[in-house]
Design a protein around this motif. Structure first.
Motif, short mmCIF file in Angstrom:
data_model
loop_
_atom_site.label_atom_id
_atom_site.label_comp_id
_atom_site.label_asym_id
_atom_site.label_seq_id
_atom_site.Cartn_x
_atom_site.Cartn_y
_atom_site.Cartn_z
N ALA A 1 0.84 -1.20 0.00
CA ALA A 1 0.00 0.00 0.00
C ALA A 1 0.87 1.25 0.00
CB ALA A 1 -0.90 0.00 1.23
N ARG A 2 0.43 2.22 -0.79
CA ARG A 2 1.15 3.49 -0.84
C ARG A 2 0.53 4.44 0.17
NH1 ARG A 2 1.38 5.88 -6.62
NH2 ARG A 2 2.86 7.25 -5.61
N VAL A 3 1.38 5.14 0.84
CA VAL A 3 0.92 6.13 1.82
C VAL A 3 0.86 7.48 1.11
CG1 VAL A 3 1.44 7.28 3.99
CG2 VAL A 3 1.95 4.85 3.71
N ILE A 4 -0.31 8.08 1.17
CA ILE A 4 -0.48 9.39 0.56
C ILE A 4 -0.21 10.44 1.62
CG2 ILE A 4 -2.10 10.96 -0.54
CD1 ILE A 4 -3.58 8.51 -1.58
N GLN A 5 0.76 11.27 1.34
CA GLN A 5 1.11 12.32 2.29
C GLN A 5 0.41 13.61 1.89
OE1 GLN A 5 5.32 12.63 2.40
NE2 GLN A 5 5.59 10.71 3.47
N ALA A 6 -0.24 14.21 2.83
CA ALA A 6 -0.91 15.48 2.58
C ALA A 6 0.13 16.59 2.53
CB ALA A 6 -1.93 15.77 3.67
#
Length: 94
Positions: free
Chosen positions: A2-7
């Motif tokens: 899973a890719r972590v989406i950084q705000a």
């Protein structure tokens, strides 16, 4: 995996500019709602200060709005400058 989406974190200077743009709209609206009761020195000084403030703020907003996410701030500034210029021209020629 899973890719972590950084705000994207908004910088403090960006928040300050947004508050300055909102303050600009409030100042322009307040000036035109109270302009009828001003005496001559205030009637000349306040629009001059508003124009100077708008010029400085426009320069700052244009310099900071390089990313696509900053375009709404630019549109708000354009609306504020147009509101001020139309209002001043109406007072000048009206």
């Amino acid at each position: 995996m899973a890719r972590v989406i950084q705000a994207r974190r908004v910088a403090l200077s960006q928040k300050i500019i947004v508050y300055l743009v909102i303050l600009n709209l409030i100042l322009v609206i307040a000036y035109f709602s109270l302009a009828g009761g001003l005496r001559l020195p205030a009637a000349v000084l306040i629009p001059a200060l508003l124009v100077f403030y708008n010029m400085l703020l426009s320069w700052l907003v244009i310099r900071r709005s390089r990313r696509l996410g900053d375009r709404p701030m630019l549109y708000t500034m354009v609306f504020s400058v147009l509101l001020l210029s139309v209002g001043l021209l109406t007072k000048l020629f009206g």
